[in-house]
Write an enzyme that holds these catalytic residues in place. Sequence first.
Site, PDB file in Angstrom:
ATOM      1  CD  GLU A   1      -8.146   3.995  -0.156  1.00 49.68           C
ATOM      2  OE1 GLU A   1      -8.502   2.870  -0.551  1.00 49.68           O
ATOM      3  OE2 GLU A   1      -7.057   4.601  -0.664  1.00 49.68           O
TER       4      GLU A   1
ATOM      5  N   GLY B   1      -2.434   6.466  -0.197  1.00 45.05           N
ATOM      6  CA  GLY B   1      -1.519   5.719  -1.115  1.00 45.05           C
ATOM      7  C   GLY B   1      -0.317   7.070  -1.593  1.00 45.05           C
TER       8      GLY B   1
ATOM      9  N   GLY C   1      -6.485  -1.092  -1.700  1.00 47.00           N
ATOM     10  CA  GLY C   1      -6.173  -1.379  -0.251  1.00 47.00           C
ATOM     11  C   GLY C   1      -4.756  -1.820   0.171  1.00 47.00           C
ATOM     12  N   GLY C   2      -3.954  -1.424  -0.992  1.00 46.69           N
ATOM     13  CA  GLY C   2      -2.492  -1.668  -0.415  1.00 46.69           C
ATOM     14  C   GLY C   2      -2.059  -1.017   0.670  1.00 46.69           C
TER      15      GLY C   2
HETATM   16  O1  DER Z   1      -4.443   1.557  -0.401  1.00 49.27           O
HETATM   17  C1  DER Z   1      -4.757   2.061  -1.712  1.00 49.27           C
HETATM   18  O2  DER Z   1      -6.003   1.932  -1.957  1.00 49.27           O
HETATM   19  C2  DER Z   1      -3.989   3.147  -2.211  1.00 49.27           C
HETATM   20  O3  DER Z   1      -4.773   3.957  -3.062  1.00 49.27           O
HETATM   21  C3  DER Z   1      -3.447   2.047  -3.354  1.00 49.27           C
HETATM   22  O4  DER Z   1      -4.204   1.466  -3.950  1.00 49.27           O
HETATM   23  C4  DER Z   1      -2.311   2.688  -4.346  1.00 49.27           C
HETATM   24  O5  DER Z   1      -1.478   3.424  -3.640  1.00 49.27           O
HETATM   25  P1  DER Z   1       0.117   3.940  -4.618  1.00 49.27           P
HETATM   26  O6  DER Z   1      -0.628   4.992  -5.391  1.00 49.27           O
HETATM   27  O7  DER Z   1       1.097   4.003  -3.476  1.00 49.27           O
HETATM   28  O8  DER Z   1       0.308   2.532  -5.372  1.00 49.27           O
END
Ligand code: DER
Length: 229
Positions: A107, A29, A99-100
Amino acid sequence: DPVTHMKHEVAKAAASRVQSGMVVGLGSGSTAALMIQYLGDRVRNGELTNIQAVPTSFQSSVLANEYGIPLTTLNEVDRIDIAIDGADEVDPQRNLIKGGGACHTREKLVDARAEQFIVVVDSSKLVEALGTTFLLPVEVLPEAYIQVGKALEKLGGKPELRMAVKKAGPVVTDQGNLVLDVKFDRIDQPAELEKAINNIPGVLENGLFVGLTDLVLVGEVDGDRVSVR
Ligand code: DER
């Protein structure tokens, strides 16, 4: 902008907690990407020596290579001292939706194994209850996404197949699977829901991270302050 500034502050604070000789889990992320960059700076300026990093995605592997952080694998290490990762939602019990970035399967392997799992977020990720601002990602075998969707509906969810932006068709994960994003009104029993979803045939992993977080570093809106939860 303030959110980017918050991400930098928490990423730097987390990277400063890594000590020489550690095995470090590298999250995925945009916030974790900044942390990897700060970690690379510390390796390059000689501050950090003989660390080994376990990536959680192609994204984190590519960044580690770019910043000269030595990589290893889950099967080669006997421990992970610290894992640092982002989150899409953090509730008051420090349970997460992740999971975004469609990386939650690897993870969770790394974050769950780490002695210390540190979450790095900007304050917009703090919620009263999971599911209130973010859909729950579920990684599924491609040949089963329709029947898994039906099983998720039976659990009260509304699933939708995650479509890609720079690729025709659905998002394909690092494992070659698809992702269903599932709307639940409010997840008050995350432990139970995590188990129920992972028990559906064809599900690889879902984005509920329950009881795994040791520390949350929160970038606060007032700029440089990083609060700890
Ligand atoms: O995909 C994921 O799990 C990332 O860690 C997400 O949860 C957070 O992503 P970001 O730091 O770009 O908001």
